[in-house]
Design a protein around this motif. Sequence first.
Motif, PDB file in Angstrom:
ATOM      1  N   ASN A 174     -23.198  -2.409 -99.353  1.00 55.67           N
ATOM      2  CA  ASN A 174     -21.798  -2.174 -99.717  1.00 55.67           C
ATOM      3  C   ASN A 174     -20.889  -3.349 -99.367  1.00 55.67           C
ATOM      4  O   ASN A 174     -19.671  -3.261 -99.516  1.00 55.67           O
ATOM      5  CB  ASN A 174     -21.286  -0.906 -99.033  1.00 55.67           C
ATOM      6  N   GLY A 175     -21.479  -4.456 -98.908  1.00 57.58           N
ATOM      7  CA  GLY A 175     -20.699  -5.648 -98.614  1.00 57.58           C
ATOM      8  C   GLY A 175     -20.316  -5.831 -97.162  1.00 57.58           C
ATOM      9  O   GLY A 175     -19.828  -6.908 -96.785  1.00 57.58           O
ATOM     10  N   ASN A 176     -20.477  -4.813 -96.337  1.00 55.39           N
ATOM     11  CA  ASN A 176     -20.166  -4.949 -94.920  1.00 55.39           C
ATOM     12  C   ASN A 176     -21.182  -5.865 -94.229  1.00 55.39           C
ATOM     13  O   ASN A 176     -22.300  -6.046 -94.702  1.00 55.39           O
ATOM     14  CB  ASN A 176     -20.149  -3.586 -94.238  1.00 55.39           C
ATOM     15  N   PHE A 177     -20.763  -6.405 -93.069  1.00 58.56           N
ATOM     16  CA  PHE A 177     -21.595  -7.348 -92.332  1.00 58.56           C
ATOM     17  C   PHE A 177     -22.102  -6.709 -91.048  1.00 58.56           C
ATOM     18  O   PHE A 177     -21.342  -6.073 -90.311  1.00 58.56           O
ATOM     19  CB  PHE A 177     -20.809  -8.618 -91.976  1.00 58.56           C
ATOM     20  N   ALA A 178     -23.382  -6.897 -90.771  1.00 62.75           N
ATOM     21  CA  ALA A 178     -23.936  -6.562 -89.463  1.00 62.75           C
ATOM     22  C   ALA A 178     -23.904  -7.828 -88.621  1.00 62.75           C
ATOM     23  O   ALA A 178     -24.414  -8.875 -89.032  1.00 62.75           O
ATOM     24  CB  ALA A 178     -25.362  -6.040 -89.596  1.00 62.75           C
ATOM     25  N   ILE A 179     -23.284  -7.748 -87.456  1.00 62.26           N
ATOM     26  CA  ILE A 179     -23.123  -8.930 -86.607  1.00 62.26           C
ATOM     27  C   ILE A 179     -23.778  -8.698 -85.262  1.00 62.26           C
ATOM     28  O   ILE A 179     -23.968  -7.552 -84.816  1.00 62.26           O
ATOM     29  CB  ILE A 179     -21.631  -9.282 -86.410  1.00 62.26           C
ATOM     30  N   ALA A 180     -24.131  -9.792 -84.603  1.00 63.97           N
ATOM     31  CA  ALA A 180     -24.700  -9.727 -83.264  1.00 63.97           C
ATOM     32  C   ALA A 180     -24.473 -11.068 -82.590  1.00 63.97           C
ATOM     33  O   ALA A 180     -24.556 -12.127 -83.230  1.00 63.97           O
ATOM     34  CB  ALA A 180     -26.187  -9.397 -83.303  1.00 63.97           C
ATOM     35  N   GLY A 181     -24.181 -11.019 -81.311  1.00 61.72           N
ATOM     36  CA  GLY A 181     -23.957 -12.248 -80.564  1.00 61.72           C
ATOM     37  C   GLY A 181     -24.222 -12.050 -79.087  1.00 61.72           C
ATOM     38  O   GLY A 181     -24.119 -10.936 -78.565  1.00 61.72           O
ATOM     39  N   LEU A 191     -25.706 -15.174 -62.967  1.00 65.19           N
ATOM     40  CA  LEU A 191     -25.704 -15.323 -64.414  1.00 65.19           C
ATOM     41  C   LEU A 191     -24.973 -14.142 -65.040  1.00 65.19           C
ATOM     42  O   LEU A 191     -25.338 -12.980 -64.816  1.00 65.19           O
ATOM     43  CB  LEU A 191     -27.136 -15.386 -64.951  1.00 65.19           C
ATOM     44  N   ARG A 192     -23.934 -14.438 -65.826  1.00 64.69           N
ATOM     45  CA  ARG A 192     -23.177 -13.407 -66.522  1.00 64.69           C
ATOM     46  C   ARG A 192     -23.568 -13.413 -67.991  1.00 64.69           C
ATOM     47  O   ARG A 192     -23.646 -14.476 -68.613  1.00 64.69           O
ATOM     48  CB  ARG A 192     -21.676 -13.649 -66.376  1.00 64.69           C
ATOM     49  N   GLU A 193     -23.783 -12.214 -68.535  1.00 63.66           N
ATOM     50  CA  GLU A 193     -24.248 -12.091 -69.910  1.00 63.66           C
ATOM     51  C   GLU A 193     -23.338 -11.133 -70.670  1.00 63.66           C
ATOM     52  O   GLU A 193     -23.025 -10.047 -70.190  1.00 63.66           O
ATOM     53  CB  GLU A 193     -25.685 -11.586 -69.940  1.00 63.66           C
ATOM     54  N   LEU A 194     -22.931 -11.555 -71.862  1.00 57.00           N
ATOM     55  CA  LEU A 194     -22.109 -10.735 -72.751  1.00 57.00           C
ATOM     56  C   LEU A 194     -22.869 -10.548 -74.050  1.00 57.00           C
ATOM     57  O   LEU A 194     -23.312 -11.512 -74.668  1.00 57.00           O
ATOM     58  CB  LEU A 194     -20.756 -11.408 -73.017  1.00 57.00           C
ATOM     59  N   ARG A 195     -23.045  -9.306 -74.461  1.00 60.24           N
ATOM     60  CA  ARG A 195     -23.750  -8.979 -75.701  1.00 60.24           C
ATOM     61  C   ARG A 195     -22.864  -8.083 -76.547  1.00 60.24           C
ATOM     62  O   ARG A 195     -22.186  -7.198 -76.021  1.00 60.24           O
ATOM     63  CB  ARG A 195     -25.072  -8.253 -75.396  1.00 60.24           C
ATOM     64  N   ILE A 196     -22.897  -8.327 -77.850  1.00 62.06           N
ATOM     65  CA  ILE A 196     -22.096  -7.518 -78.757  1.00 62.06           C
ATOM     66  C   ILE A 196     -22.819  -7.414 -80.093  1.00 62.06           C
ATOM     67  O   ILE A 196     -23.494  -8.350 -80.528  1.00 62.06           O
ATOM     68  CB  ILE A 196     -20.683  -8.122 -78.956  1.00 62.06           C
ATOM     69  N   SER A 197     -22.708  -6.259 -80.720  1.00 60.00           N
ATOM     70  CA  SER A 197     -23.294  -6.042 -82.045  1.00 60.00           C
ATOM     71  C   SER A 197     -22.548  -4.894 -82.705  1.00 60.00           C
ATOM     72  O   SER A 197     -21.892  -4.091 -82.039  1.00 60.00           O
ATOM     73  CB  SER A 197     -24.789  -5.724 -81.948  1.00 60.00           C
ATOM     74  N   GLY A 198     -22.655  -4.816 -84.032  1.00 64.35           N
ATOM     75  CA  GLY A 198     -21.989  -3.746 -84.767  1.00 64.35           C
ATOM     76  C   GLY A 198     -21.853  -4.104 -86.237  1.00 64.35           C
ATOM     77  O   GLY A 198     -22.519  -5.016 -86.747  1.00 64.35           O
ATOM     78  N   VAL A 199     -20.973  -3.377 -86.925  1.00 64.07           N
ATOM     79  CA  VAL A 199     -20.754  -3.553 -88.362  1.00 64.07           C
ATOM     80  C   VAL A 199     -19.264  -3.774 -88.601  1.00 64.07           C
ATOM     81  O   VAL A 199     -18.425  -3.040 -88.063  1.00 64.07           O
ATOM     82  CB  VAL A 199     -21.242  -2.319 -89.149  1.00 64.07           C
ATOM     83  N   ILE A 200     -18.933  -4.770 -89.409  1.00 63.14           N
ATOM     84  CA  ILE A 200     -17.542  -5.074 -89.715  1.00 63.14           C
ATOM     85  C   ILE A 200     -17.344  -5.141 -91.226  1.00 63.14           C
ATOM     86  O   ILE A 200     -18.307  -5.272 -91.986  1.00 63.14           O
ATOM     87  CB  ILE A 200     -17.091  -6.411 -89.084  1.00 63.14           C
ATOM     88  N   ARG A 201     -16.076  -5.058 -91.651  1.00 64.23           N
ATOM     89  CA  ARG A 201     -15.724  -5.212 -93.051  1.00 64.23           C
ATOM     90  C   ARG A 201     -15.288  -6.650 -93.294  1.00 64.23           C
ATOM     91  O   ARG A 201     -14.618  -7.250 -92.438  1.00 64.23           O
ATOM     92  CB  ARG A 201     -14.594  -4.265 -93.435  1.00 64.23           C
ATOM     93  N   PRO A 202     -15.620  -7.219 -94.434  1.00 65.29           N
ATOM     94  CA  PRO A 202     -15.192  -8.600 -94.706  1.00 65.29           C
ATOM     95  C   PRO A 202     -13.679  -8.756 -94.674  1.00 65.29           C
ATOM     96  O   PRO A 202     -13.164  -9.776 -94.209  1.00 65.29           O
ATOM     97  CB  PRO A 202     -15.750  -8.873 -96.104  1.00 65.29           C
ATOM     98  N   GLN A 203     -12.930  -7.765 -95.152  1.00 65.43           N
ATOM     99  CA  GLN A 203     -11.475  -7.882 -95.199  1.00 65.43           C
ATOM    100  C   GLN A 203     -10.831  -7.810 -93.820  1.00 65.43           C
ATOM    101  O   GLN A 203      -9.638  -8.106 -93.680  1.00 65.43           O
ATOM    102  CB  GLN A 203     -10.864  -6.810 -96.104  1.00 65.43           C
ATOM    103  N   ASP A 204     -11.583  -7.401 -92.800  1.00 66.31           N
ATOM    104  CA  ASP A 204     -11.037  -7.378 -91.440  1.00 66.31           C
ATOM    105  C   ASP A 204     -11.125  -8.731 -90.748  1.00 66.31           C
ATOM    106  O   ASP A 204     -10.552  -8.898 -89.661  1.00 66.31           O
ATOM    107  CB  ASP A 204     -11.770  -6.326 -90.598  1.00 66.31           C
ATOM    108  N   ILE A 205     -11.835  -9.661 -91.331  1.00 65.15           N
ATOM    109  CA  ILE A 205     -11.929 -10.998 -90.745  1.00 65.15           C
ATOM    110  C   ILE A 205     -10.636 -11.748 -91.048  1.00 65.15           C
ATOM    111  O   ILE A 205     -10.240 -11.883 -92.202  1.00 65.15           O
ATOM    112  CB  ILE A 205     -13.137 -11.770 -91.307  1.00 65.15           C
TER     113      ILE A 205
END
Length: 248
Positions: A174-181, A191-205
């Motif tokens: 449907n055009g949405n993006f799955a992101i991970a970082g 050592l500090r670690e930050l993890r993020i993942s999820g789904v975003i809409r292109p128009q929200d960028i």
Amino acid sequence: MKNSARIKAVSAVLLSAASLGACQSISEIGRGPQLSAIQDPRETMPEAKVISMPMPERPVVERGKNSLWQQGSTTFFADQRAAKRGDILTVTIDIKDEARLKNETERERTTSETAGIPRLFGLETKAADLIPGMDASRMVEMQSGTSTQGAGSINRNETIRLKVAAFITDVLPNGNFAIAGKQEIRVNHELRELRISGVIRPQDISSGNTVTYDQIAEARIAYGGRGTVSDVQQPSYGQQLYNVVMPF
């Protein structure tokens, strides 16, 4: 025999856990925790696996003849925002949560029951002869009472302000993006670690190629670490295993 075998099995598990923890700690003596290698987030982050959700079919994009305009474009000029797999965008995390809950419960119940046989074809008098002092009209008497009181409160205040770059790992039908970082920062032996993942809409960028955490659907955000300070803040491996094994 069964008890001795069980004791041997528990001892073996405890020894193995202690050995693993010791090996990991010994390897980091004088160096601190090591940074992990840069790899595909879908291989190192379980939360960044390929997302499987019911999605509509991807629409077919048709270009008009002798036309520079493409259907679905938001601007006439080139868009520098992340738009395909492998592109990078910045996720802004600004979490400030406050929660205050206070619950009080009080319950009390009293029950009293009496049963007897004042008249039963004259047999009540014989029962009194068999058991001296018994009152046939009050043969059974029951009383019970319960009381419960409970109180609980929660006072939580959390603030997290961070920025992390993330990859587009997949473009959904449907055009949405799955992101991970993932981001790792080592200061001295911590050592500090930050993890993020999820789904975003292109128009929200945004035009600055950023997206905020509250625009991420199915967001998974983890901020933690490992090192000398983190080791002191948690129980040892042996104590954790002991708490799991012991039933009391």
